[in-house]
Design an enzyme around this catalytic site. Structure first.
Site, short mmCIF file in Angstrom:
data_model
loop_
_atom_site.label_atom_id
_atom_site.label_comp_id
_atom_site.label_asym_id
_atom_site.label_seq_id
_atom_site.Cartn_x
_atom_site.Cartn_y
_atom_site.Cartn_z
N VAL A 6 6.10 0.44 27.32
CA VAL A 6 4.77 -0.18 27.68
C VAL A 6 5.13 0.47 29.60
O VAL A 6 5.14 -0.32 30.38
CB VAL A 6 5.28 -1.36 27.79
CG1 VAL A 6 4.77 -1.97 26.63
CG2 VAL A 6 6.32 -2.25 28.33
N HIS A 7 5.94 2.01 29.99
CA HIS A 7 5.60 2.27 31.30
C HIS A 7 5.30 1.69 32.06
O HIS A 7 5.62 1.57 33.35
CB HIS A 7 5.41 3.69 31.06
CG HIS A 7 5.51 4.84 30.63
ND1 HIS A 7 7.22 4.83 29.99
CD2 HIS A 7 5.02 4.57 28.70
CE1 HIS A 7 7.12 5.60 28.92
NE2 HIS A 7 6.20 5.87 28.15
#
Ligand code: BDR
Ligand code: CA
Length: 301
Positions: free
Chosen positions: A226-227
């Site tokens: 979930v950059h």
């Protein structure tokens, strides 16, 4: 940002924890019309339509646009199609035109968190007559010292607009780079995705979209990278990250497009960037989940 599924999670974490002054959208994961509309829809769902949303760049500085519908869905939110256009204000001015005048009136310092291609931020840096005021810093989700997710060496946001990324890494304000080196480590487990589904409309949207985002490839077993939400956590809690100062540039040529390279520290007009090289994944992921929980609770759902 270019919402985008992990951008949506990042936005909700930021709304829960920070004083979000505005949202500049950019073409990236999908075209600008969609990222702009998605930004407005996400705010509406969270009851936060007072947060202004600006339409930014339609295409990178020089390259033609490269999108990622296979990762984020045809409209940028997995399989979700919003039935009605978002209500509330739709600003027309570009952020790099609007912000210098707005900031001139600000008494509070402003920090930028960029989770899409850096095109808007590069233009803003060119437009700000005195870039150091009141912009106190920029946190960037992008790049990687090692490895890439579009090519073997290039991360998506830097690949899409490498020239803009290079301008940002040379910005005359403190820059923190939160790249794949850490965002690939802090992976959200599927158990968290399933928990989100119970947290009202915001949680359901995230659970559906993240389910779509992680449906293929290694995410099925390793959890979801979930950059963009990790970048928000890095701004809010830098103590959970290990930082190393590095002087960097971004290549734009041929097979190296979007690749971050280290350059000699003595290069003029290019200060060191703080690069996140390691992360305590537990606190970061808990913080992200707790943020969404707080937001959903505040909505009474
Ligand atoms: C980045 O690329 C986009 O697809 C994501 O939203 C994130 O900003 C990760 O490489
Ligand atoms: Ca993004």
């Amino acid at each position: 940002m270019d919402p985008g599924i992990d951008d949506a999670l990042a936005l909700y974490a930021a709304l829960a924890r920070l004083d979000v002054r505005g949202l500049a959208t950019v073409a990236g994961n999908v075209e600008l019309d969609r990222t702009f509309e998605n930004g407005r829809q996400l705010l509406q769902l969270a009851g936060r339509q007072e947060v202004p949303v600006w339409p930014g760049s339609r295409s990178p500085l020089h390259f033609s646009l490269h999108t990622a519908p296979e990762i984020h869905g045809p409209h940028g939110m997995g399989a979700r199609e919003f039935a009605e256009p978002a209500s509330g204000q739709a600003l027309k001015e570009a952020p790099w035109q609007a912000w210098p005048a707005l900031w001139a009136r600000e008494s509070e310092p402003v920090h930028l968190i960029a989770t899409g291609p850096m095109t808007n931020v590069a233009k803003l840096l060119w437009c700000l007559p005195d870039a150091a005021k009141p912009l106190t810093g920029i946190t960037v989700m992008g790049g990687a010292i090692e490895g890439g997710n579009v090519t073997p060496t290039a991360e998506f946001n830097f690949y899409v607009d490498p020239e803009a990324a290079d301008v940002v890494l040379a910005a005359p304000v403190p820059v923190s780079m939160v790249g794949l080196d850490v965002t690939w480590k802090a992976r959200m487990p599927w158990s968290d995705v399933h928990r989100l589904a119970g947290w009202g409309a915001v949680g359901r949207l995230l659970a559906d979209a993240l389910g779509w985002y992680g449906r293929h490839g290694e995410a099925e077993t390793t959890g979801l990278a979930v950059h963009d939400a990790v970048a928000v956590a890095a701004y809010a809690h830098p103590e959970w990250f290990t930082w190393e100062p590095m002087t960097l540039s971004v290549r734009a040529d041929g097979q190296w497009r979007g690749t971050v390279v280290r350059v000699p520290a003595r290069i003029p007009d290019r200060g060191p960037v703080q690069v996140a090289v390691d992360v305590e994944t537990g606190p970061v992921l808990e913080w992200i989940m707790e943020s969404v929980a707080n937001l959903a609770q505040g909505l009474g759902s």
